[in-house]
Write a protein that holds these residues in place. Structure first.
Motif, PDB file in Angstrom:
ATOM      1  N   LEU A  12       0.998  -1.527  -0.065  1.00 17.71           N
ATOM      2  CA  LEU A  12       0.045  -0.141   0.004  1.00 17.71           C
ATOM      3  C   LEU A  12       0.754   1.273   0.063  1.00 17.71           C
ATOM      4  O   LEU A  12       0.569   2.215  -0.737  1.00 17.71           O
ATOM      5  CB  LEU A  12      -0.976  -0.006   1.179  1.00 17.71           C
ATOM      6  N   TYR A  13       2.063   1.226   0.807  1.00 19.05           N
ATOM      7  CA  TYR A  13       2.854   2.320   0.678  1.00 19.05           C
ATOM      8  C   TYR A  13       3.685   2.616  -0.436  1.00 19.05           C
ATOM      9  O   TYR A  13       3.606   3.789  -1.178  1.00 19.05           O
ATOM     10  CB  TYR A  13       3.850   2.057   1.982  1.00 19.05           C
ATOM     11  N   GLU A  14       4.087   1.409  -1.214  1.00 17.89           N
ATOM     12  CA  GLU A  14       4.888   1.586  -2.603  1.00 17.89           C
ATOM     13  C   GLU A  14       3.717   2.216  -3.432  1.00 17.89           C
ATOM     14  O   GLU A  14       4.135   2.861  -4.549  1.00 17.89           O
ATOM     15  CB  GLU A  14       5.147   0.350  -3.034  1.00 17.89           C
ATOM     16  N   ILE A  19       1.974   6.215  -7.422  1.00 20.54           N
ATOM     17  CA  ILE A  19       0.991   7.009  -8.078  1.00 20.54           C
ATOM     18  C   ILE A  19       1.358   8.719  -7.740  1.00 20.54           C
ATOM     19  O   ILE A  19       1.298   9.487  -8.928  1.00 20.54           O
ATOM     20  CB  ILE A  19      -0.374   6.808  -7.355  1.00 20.54           C
ATOM     21  N   ALA A  20       1.956   9.052  -6.635  1.00 20.44           N
ATOM     22  CA  ALA A  20       2.383  10.369  -6.430  1.00 20.44           C
ATOM     23  C   ALA A  20       3.476  10.917  -6.998  1.00 20.44           C
ATOM     24  O   ALA A  20       3.672  12.067  -7.433  1.00 20.44           O
ATOM     25  CB  ALA A  20       2.468  10.321  -4.712  1.00 20.44           C
ATOM     26  N   GLN A  21       4.518  10.001  -7.081  1.00 14.50           N
ATOM     27  CA  GLN A  21       5.690  10.351  -7.920  1.00 14.50           C
ATOM     28  C   GLN A  21       6.118   9.198  -8.876  1.00 14.50           C
ATOM     29  O   GLN A  21       7.130   8.538  -8.585  1.00 14.50           O
ATOM     30  CB  GLN A  21       6.578  10.522  -6.937  1.00 14.50           C
ATOM     31  N   PRO A  22       5.434   9.068  -9.708  1.00 18.80           N
ATOM     32  CA  PRO A  22       5.727   7.944 -10.946  1.00 18.80           C
ATOM     33  C   PRO A  22       7.065   7.956 -11.409  1.00 18.80           C
ATOM     34  O   PRO A  22       7.514   6.763 -11.582  1.00 18.80           O
ATOM     35  CB  PRO A  22       4.591   7.686 -12.022  1.00 18.80           C
ATOM     36  N   GLU A  23       7.630   9.021 -11.716  1.00 17.92           N
ATOM     37  CA  GLU A  23       8.989   8.907 -12.416  1.00 17.92           C
ATOM     38  C   GLU A  23      10.031   8.436 -11.325  1.00 17.92           C
ATOM     39  O   GLU A  23      10.923   7.614 -11.768  1.00 17.92           O
ATOM     40  CB  GLU A  23       9.319  10.316 -13.037  1.00 17.92           C
ATOM     41  N   PRO A 425       2.031  -1.785  -8.315  1.00 23.36           N
ATOM     42  CA  PRO A 425       2.407  -0.359  -8.092  1.00 23.36           C
ATOM     43  C   PRO A 425       2.723   0.134  -9.492  1.00 23.36           C
ATOM     44  O   PRO A 425       3.030  -0.427 -10.079  1.00 23.36           O
ATOM     45  CB  PRO A 425       3.783  -0.484  -7.343  1.00 23.36           C
ATOM     46  N   GLY A 426       2.281   1.505  -9.640  1.00 18.03           N
ATOM     47  CA  GLY A 426       2.566   2.114 -10.848  1.00 18.03           C
ATOM     48  C   GLY A 426       1.419   1.873 -12.134  1.00 18.03           C
ATOM     49  O   GLY A 426       1.425   2.719 -12.858  1.00 18.03           O
ATOM     50  N   ILE A 427       0.389   1.209 -11.559  1.00 18.66           N
ATOM     51  CA  ILE A 427      -0.663   1.130 -12.375  1.00 18.66           C
ATOM     52  C   ILE A 427      -2.039   1.718 -11.988  1.00 18.66           C
ATOM     53  O   ILE A 427      -2.300   1.646 -10.971  1.00 18.66           O
ATOM     54  CB  ILE A 427      -1.205  -0.496 -12.521  1.00 18.66           C
ATOM     55  N   GLN A 428      -2.143   2.896 -12.910  1.00 22.57           N
ATOM     56  CA  GLN A 428      -3.345   3.715 -12.426  1.00 22.57           C
ATOM     57  C   GLN A 428      -4.642   3.481 -13.310  1.00 22.57           C
ATOM     58  O   GLN A 428      -4.893   3.902 -14.361  1.00 22.57           O
ATOM     59  CB  GLN A 428      -2.924   5.150 -12.506  1.00 22.57           C
ATOM     60  N   LEU A 429      -5.497   2.358 -12.568  1.00 24.75           N
ATOM     61  CA  LEU A 429      -6.519   2.043 -13.337  1.00 24.75           C
ATOM     62  C   LEU A 429      -7.786   2.980 -12.958  1.00 24.75           C
ATOM     63  O   LEU A 429      -7.806   3.720 -12.026  1.00 24.75           O
ATOM     64  CB  LEU A 429      -7.190   0.664 -12.470  1.00 24.75           C
ATOM     65  N   CYS A 430      -8.766   2.871 -13.898  1.00 27.84           N
ATOM     66  CA  CYS A 430     -10.099   3.893 -13.608  1.00 27.84           C
ATOM     67  C   CYS A 430     -11.214   3.299 -14.339  1.00 27.84           C
ATOM     68  O   CYS A 430     -10.899   2.227 -15.428  1.00 27.84           O
ATOM     69  CB  CYS A 430      -9.833   5.194 -13.921  1.00 27.84           C
ATOM     70  N   ILE A 431     -12.425   3.248 -13.688  1.00 26.06           N
ATOM     71  CA  ILE A 431     -13.650   2.694 -14.328  1.00 26.06           C
ATOM     72  C   ILE A 431     -14.287   3.793 -14.817  1.00 26.06           C
ATOM     73  O   ILE A 431     -14.668   5.050 -14.345  1.00 26.06           O
ATOM     74  CB  ILE A 431     -14.323   1.785 -13.326  1.00 26.06           C
ATOM     75  N   VAL A 432     -14.826   3.743 -16.176  1.00 26.14           N
ATOM     76  CA  VAL A 432     -15.610   4.820 -16.619  1.00 26.14           C
ATOM     77  C   VAL A 432     -16.858   4.301 -17.349  1.00 26.14           C
ATOM     78  O   VAL A 432     -17.193   3.071 -17.674  1.00 26.14           O
ATOM     79  CB  VAL A 432     -14.814   5.419 -17.795  1.00 26.14           C
ATOM     80  N   ASP A 433     -17.820   5.194 -17.290  1.00 26.25           N
ATOM     81  CA  ASP A 433     -19.175   4.702 -17.866  1.00 26.25           C
ATOM     82  C   ASP A 433     -19.127   4.789 -19.283  1.00 26.25           C
ATOM     83  O   ASP A 433     -17.973   5.177 -20.038  1.00 26.25           O
ATOM     84  CB  ASP A 433     -20.405   5.711 -17.420  1.00 26.25           C
ATOM     85  N   ALA A 434     -20.286   4.707 -20.136  1.00 31.41           N
ATOM     86  CA  ALA A 434     -20.204   4.576 -21.557  1.00 31.41           C
ATOM     87  C   ALA A 434     -19.664   5.952 -22.169  1.00 31.41           C
ATOM     88  O   ALA A 434     -19.225   6.059 -23.196  1.00 31.41           O
ATOM     89  CB  ALA A 434     -21.599   4.409 -22.226  1.00 31.41           C
ATOM     90  N   GLU A 435     -20.037   6.958 -21.366  1.00 32.76           N
ATOM     91  CA  GLU A 435     -19.633   8.305 -21.672  1.00 32.76           C
ATOM     92  C   GLU A 435     -18.367   8.839 -21.471  1.00 32.76           C
ATOM     93  O   GLU A 435     -17.791   9.954 -21.870  1.00 32.76           O
ATOM     94  CB  GLU A 435     -20.406   9.414 -21.172  1.00 32.76           C
ATOM     95  N   GLY A 436     -17.601   8.089 -20.697  1.00 31.69           N
ATOM     96  CA  GLY A 436     -16.145   8.322 -20.443  1.00 31.69           C
ATOM     97  C   GLY A 436     -16.133   9.065 -18.842  1.00 31.69           C
ATOM     98  O   GLY A 436     -15.004   9.319 -18.699  1.00 31.69           O
ATOM     99  N   ASN A 437     -16.947   9.136 -18.331  1.00 36.35           N
ATOM    100  CA  ASN A 437     -16.984   9.803 -16.948  1.00 36.35           C
ATOM    101  C   ASN A 437     -16.392   8.723 -15.980  1.00 36.35           C
ATOM    102  O   ASN A 437     -16.837   7.685 -15.800  1.00 36.35           O
ATOM    103  CB  ASN A 437     -18.420  10.208 -16.428  1.00 36.35           C
ATOM    104  N   GLU A 438     -15.423   9.099 -15.322  1.00 36.39           N
ATOM    105  CA  GLU A 438     -14.599   8.254 -14.199  1.00 36.39           C
ATOM    106  C   GLU A 438     -15.688   7.927 -13.160  1.00 36.39           C
ATOM    107  O   GLU A 438     -16.316   8.662 -12.524  1.00 36.39           O
ATOM    108  CB  GLU A 438     -13.565   8.736 -13.674  1.00 36.39           C
ATOM    109  N   LEU A 439     -15.785   6.635 -12.857  1.00 34.70           N
ATOM    110  CA  LEU A 439     -16.814   6.260 -11.796  1.00 34.70           C
ATOM    111  C   LEU A 439     -15.923   6.006 -10.369  1.00 34.70           C
ATOM    112  O   LEU A 439     -15.195   5.261 -10.292  1.00 34.70           O
ATOM    113  CB  LEU A 439     -17.604   4.908 -11.999  1.00 34.70           C
ATOM    114  N   LYS A 451      -5.104   5.373 -16.871  1.00 38.93           N
ATOM    115  CA  LYS A 451      -4.844   6.636 -17.188  1.00 38.93           C
ATOM    116  C   LYS A 451      -3.391   7.262 -17.027  1.00 38.93           C
ATOM    117  O   LYS A 451      -3.570   8.459 -17.246  1.00 38.93           O
ATOM    118  CB  LYS A 451      -5.939   7.449 -16.187  1.00 38.93           C
ATOM    119  N   PHE A 452      -2.657   6.608 -16.934  1.00 39.47           N
ATOM    120  CA  PHE A 452      -1.189   6.933 -16.893  1.00 39.47           C
ATOM    121  C   PHE A 452      -0.129   5.842 -17.430  1.00 39.47           C
ATOM    122  O   PHE A 452      -0.711   4.716 -17.456  1.00 39.47           O
ATOM    123  CB  PHE A 452      -0.927   7.284 -15.548  1.00 39.47           C
ATOM    124  N   PRO A 453       0.793   6.114 -18.209  1.00 36.71           N
ATOM    125  CA  PRO A 453       1.510   5.214 -18.798  1.00 36.71           C
ATOM    126  C   PRO A 453       2.489   4.182 -17.602  1.00 36.71           C
ATOM    127  O   PRO A 453       2.668   4.629 -16.583  1.00 36.71           O
ATOM    128  CB  PRO A 453       2.743   5.872 -19.572  1.00 36.71           C
TER     129      PRO A 453
END
Length: 630
Positions: A12-14, A19-23, A425-439, A451-453
């Motif tokens: 959880l810490y990693e 996410i805060a400092q990916p680079e 770690p490093g994988i920024q997932l998101c769930i969106v509806d059909a219109e692309g709004n993040e849930l 949402k992030f490489p």
């Protein structure tokens, strides 16, 4: 500094830090590798292009990070242990030092045939160590490998050879598969009728009679004669292409997914170490074929970058009997076992008798890959194979992601049957509806995006960057769309619900519906077809084809068999429809679009809930299809 996570709080810490400092996060992990020149910048990216570059201007060779980095410390450790198709045939073990020697010799053999940096080389081979040697030899000299699963037909192979403009094909005289001996060189010859490949190198595996074309075809053992076991590694840029791997698209033409060198190297090792919690001396076995991304990332590159012992298996789970997997685990004292839900369900059908008498006590971690594992199979696997003491890592990822994205970390993440649980770690997932709004929040369901490489992500589709953009980056702005539906539960755990587009997942192999339809439509008696997936108790999804035919001088049965043979011939047996229903018409909207949701319901046997059919050109056709299904 070790990149290994040991506790849930550590994860959880990693994760928060990543996410805060990916680079800074990825730079720290990349620092443990050998780079000839360090990067000028960790990451440059935009998803509009898409244009993603990791470890910008860094120089390296991935094979130096497998061999030179390990030879002094673990040169005598087994790198590859090979278990042949026939239980009676001798196994082979190659230590890191021996594997290095073979890779250098074969790299020199490729160079002697004019293969150089940037050339594309097709590998169409059985599961023998030489297939891995070929991949690593290409990487050593900077050639780009494209492995094609040796179950694909000659026309599928030809499409791939032509698309990447391959200069050479590496193959075998034949393959053993269970009790069958399959001629492979003849498939290659047929595929090459339409291409300008200059060199074919043939590994002698089955000893069957093989036609060799003078000046083009060479035996593997002959090209190795007199080759030096010293081959300096070619210097590669971090963003130079490492390999192209073709995957089915929702349109007929296969897509050449491109992975590059630096980011792929960093991510496959990091994910291998953490998901499986590999420790020195463990024997790790992934049952995939190297023709798929799982074989690339988690038989060859990930394990070897980590200095692991990786087991390669040539055979099938049920030959000579349904206990084969369990016998191999006992024989090689396998500690980590990674297989597909399809295989688990197929073996579950034989009951527990084949397990009796096999000592599975060496197992520490079980893994699942290729498709979401259903609860029943999860419990069977956990109880009977893991004896209730092995954590199951249910991994979700794709050819395009290069490495595992969502998975429990073995022994660290509390598991839940049928859930891939949490992102790495490093994988920024998101769930969106059909219109692309993040849930946001928990207990939501929608489409899975990122949402992030991340370092091992797809860079382009070979020769067609626009296709890459349209397929993955155009559905939702500034996001990579996975094509999968997902649910996040009250604990924040992810459950993958399967494809939302026209791709069917058969036994963990992705098949575009358009690709199968195109093959069916090649039959002279077929007027039109539509293909959908339906739940299949062994394969996960089966292929259900609705076909409009000219029935003159044909019976239904013989026409169905001819269509199945046609698909086998054009794509390969893997794409053969499980069910074919001859229909008088297809449910189409007034604009001519096939209403696949109706066909899916018919295929699934949900015949009472067709939904609104008023927008169809001919609503009566649905009743006729339903009648035919009954």
């Amino acid at each position: 500094m070790s990149d290994r996570l040991h506790t849930l709080s550590g994860y959880l810490y990693e994760y928060q830090k990543s996410i805060a400092q990916p680079e800074e996060f990825w730079a720290r992990i990349a620092d443990s590798f050998h780079w000839r020149k360090r990067w000028d910048k960790v990451l440059k990216w935009n998803f509009e292009g898409p244009d993603v570059k990791w470890f910008v201007n860094a120089k390296l060779n991935i094979t130096e990070n497998i061999f030179e980095r390990h030879l002094y410390t673990i040169g005598d450790r087994p790198a590859i242990v090979w278990e042949p198709n026939e239980p009676g045939e001798a196994t082979r073990t190659l230590t890191y030092r021996e594997l290095f020697r073979e890779v250098c010799r074969f790299a020199n053999a490729l160079k002697s045939k004019g293969i150089q940096k940037g050339d594309r080389v097709i590998i169409y081979m059985p599961m023998v160590p030489e297939a891995a040697i070929a991949m690593l030899a290409c990487a050593r000299i900077g050639a780009i490998h494209s492995v094609v699963f040796a179950g694909f037909s000659s026309s599928s192979l030809a499409d791939r050879i032509i698309d990447c403009e391959a200069k050479a094909v590496l193959t075998s005289d034949g393959n053993f598969r269970g009790n069958k001996k399959i001629g492979i060189k003849s498939v290659v010859d047929e595929a090459l009728e339409k291409s300008s490949v200059e060199t074919v190198i043939v590994y002698r595996r089955t000893g069957q009679e093989t036609e060799m074309k003078s000046g083009r075809d060479f035996w593997w053992h002959q090209v190795l004669e007199g080759q030096s076991d010293v081959c300096p590694a070619e210097e590669m840029d971090s963003e130079d292409m490492l390999f192209i791997l073709y995957t089915s698209g929702s349109t007929g033409k296969p897509k050449g997914v491109v992975h590059t060198t630096g980011g792929y190297m960093v991510y496959t090792k990091y994910s291998f170490d953490n998901v499986f919690q590999y420790s020195a001396g463990d024997v790790y076995w992934c049952t995939a074929d190297i023709g798929w991304i799982t074989g690339h990332s988690y038989i060859v590159y990930g394990p070897l970058l980590a200095g692991a012992t990786t087991l390669m298996f040539e055979g099938v789970p049920t030959y000579p009997g349904p206990g084969r997997f369990w016998e191999v685990i006992e024989k090689h004292k396998v500690n980590i076992f990674y297989t597909a839900p399809t295989a688990i369900r197929a073996l579950q059908a034989f009951g527990t008798d084949p397990i009796q008498g096999c000592d599975l006590s060496s197992l520490k971690v079980l893994g699942s890959v290729g498709e979401p594992i259903n609860e029943e199979a999860w419990h069977w696997y956990h109880t009977h194979i893991g004896k209730g003491k092995c954590p199951i890592v249910d991994t979700w990822w794709q050819t395009e992601t290069g490495g595992i994205m969502v998975s429990p970390l073995a022994g660290i993440t509390p598991t839940k049957p049928a859930y891939a649980t949490l992102p790495l770690p490093g994988i920024q997932l998101c769930i969106v509806d059909a219109e692309g709004n993040e849930l946001t929040g928990n207990s939501v369901e929608g489409n899975l995006c990122i949402k992030f490489p991340w370092p091992s992500m797809i860079r382009t589709t070979y020769g067609d960057h626009e296709r890459c953009k349209q397929t993955y980056f155009s559905t939702y702005q500034n996001m990579y769309f996975t094509g999968d539906g997902v649910k996040r539960d009250h604990d924040g755990y992810y459950r993958i619900l399967g494809r939302v587009d026209d791709v069917i997942n058969v036994s963990g192999h992705r098949m575009g519906t358009a690709e199968v339809e195109n093959a069916i439509n090649e039959h002279p008696k077929v007027i039109e077809s539509a293909v959908v997936g339906y739940p299949h108790e062994v394969k996960g999804q089966g292929i259900y084809a609705f076909v409009i035919c000219d029935m003159t001088n044909r019976t239904e049965d013989n026409l169905i068999n001819e269509i199945k043979d046609m698909v086998s011939k054009i794509i390969g047996p893997i794409a053969k429809p499980d069910k074919i229903q001859i229909v008088p018409g297809l449910p189409k909207t007034r604009s001519g679009k096939i209403m696949r949701r109706i066909l899916r319901k018919v295929a699934e046997g949900q015949l009472d809930s067709m939904g609104d059919t008023s927008t169809l050109l001919d609503p009566d056709v649905v009743e006729k299809i339903v009648e035919g299904r009954k």
